[in-house]
Design an enzyme around this catalytic site. Structure first.
Site, PDB file in Angstrom:
ATOM      1  N   ASP A  97      43.134  46.936  41.714  1.00 42.64           N
ATOM      2  CA  ASP A  97      42.605  45.624  41.505  1.00 42.64           C
ATOM      3  C   ASP A  97      41.242  45.375  40.510  1.00 42.64           C
ATOM      4  OD1 ASP A  97      42.683  42.965  42.119  1.00 42.64           O
ATOM      5  OD2 ASP A  97      42.469  43.074  44.074  1.00 42.64           O
ATOM      6  N   HIS A 150      46.598  43.758  43.262  1.00 39.21           N
ATOM      7  CA  HIS A 150      46.177  42.626  43.797  1.00 39.21           C
ATOM      8  C   HIS A 150      46.808  42.412  45.098  1.00 39.21           C
ATOM      9  CE1 HIS A 150      43.348  39.382  44.643  1.00 39.21           C
ATOM     10  NE2 HIS A 150      44.245  38.445  44.515  1.00 39.21           N
ATOM     11  N   SER A 190      44.604  38.015  49.578  1.00 35.92           N
ATOM     12  CA  SER A 190      43.740  37.191  48.433  1.00 35.92           C
ATOM     13  C   SER A 190      43.209  35.873  49.003  1.00 35.92           C
ATOM     14  CB  SER A 190      44.578  37.108  47.297  1.00 35.92           C
ATOM     15  OG  SER A 190      44.055  36.225  46.139  1.00 35.92           O
TER      16      SER A 190
END
Length: 247
Positions: free
Chosen positions: A192, A222, A93
């Protein structure tokens, strides 16, 4: 209830080092399993904890992307100053955004990007992430529902002013992709949000290196390092690292 604050970690392995970077509102827990796995494979792993992360939400909203980037650079310097000349970087991320930025601006042997956003989320979406973090933190503290509701209502009156900086950071890194010429492994969960799925394609297409891979994970969302396919993911990252020229 006393909250156990996550900490930076260094898992000593061999002469090859990997800098591991966590996500926004996350912590070193995001990459701890990966670090332990790589340590067993002979890598030394270090994961910094960004300022304002893993602590109370009031501290989070006072921190900024500039400070988090300093934490990343300090983590890289820690490995360098400890004598590690050969360093790869891997992040999930926001940590993946920082990994790509480090690959564009500093000398690293390879880069692993997991679920990196290359398009900025709206301030509303980012604010919701901060509020969700606050809610989770207060639940972990063991507060009752009425107290949590009152504290969250008060917390929502305090904006996180640095979210605009976070948006700009993501856009700026997306513009640096063409300067990445080292081996790159892009991993993306197919469960995601569409923004991240599109970002994975953009990263793969825009980086200049010919030594690049893009792999999709059908059962992952995610934070894929903590998801259903985490065992496969740590194995895949390890295999990618084995393909690098470590000098």
């Amino acid at each position: 209830m006393k909250v156990v604050t996550p900490k930076p970690f260094t898992y000593e392995g061999g002469d090859r080092a990997v800098l591991l970077l966590h996500g926004f509102t996350g912590s070193t827990v995001d990459v701890r399993k990966l670090g332990r796995f790589l340590q067993k494979r002979g890598y030394t792993c270090h994961a910094p904890l960004y300022k304002g992360h893993g602590v109370g939400p009031d501290q989070l909203i006072q921190s900024s992307p500039e400070q988090w980037w300093e934490d990343v650079k300090n983590g890289y310097a820690l490995l360098k100053n400890s004598g590690y000349e050969q360093i790869a970087v891997a992040g999930v991320s926001l940590g993946a955004v920082f990994s790509l930025k480090l690959a564009a601006e500093h000398r690293v042997n390879g880069v692993v990007s997991m679920c990196a956003p290359m398009q900025a989320k709206s301030i509303e979406d980012l604010t919701k992430r901060v509020h969700d973090y606050a809610l989770s933190y207060k639940k972990i503290e063991g507060k009752d529902a009425a107290q949590i509701e009152a504290e969250i209502a008060k917390f929502k009156l305090q904006p996180m002013l640095s979210l605009n900086e976070l948006q700009k950071l993501i856009v700026n890194v997306s513009q640096q992709l063409k300067s990445i010429t080292i081996p790159t492994f892009v991993l993306q969960g197919l469960l995601d949000e569409e923004l991240y799925i599109n970002s994975a394609k953009l990263i793969y297409d825009d980086i200049s290196t010919m030594e690049k891979q893009l792999k999709w994970y059908e059962k992952s969302g995610h934070i894929i390092t903590l998801g259903k396919e985490r065992e496969q993911i740590v194995e895949d990252v390890s295999q990618f690292l084995e393909t690098l020229d470590w000098g």
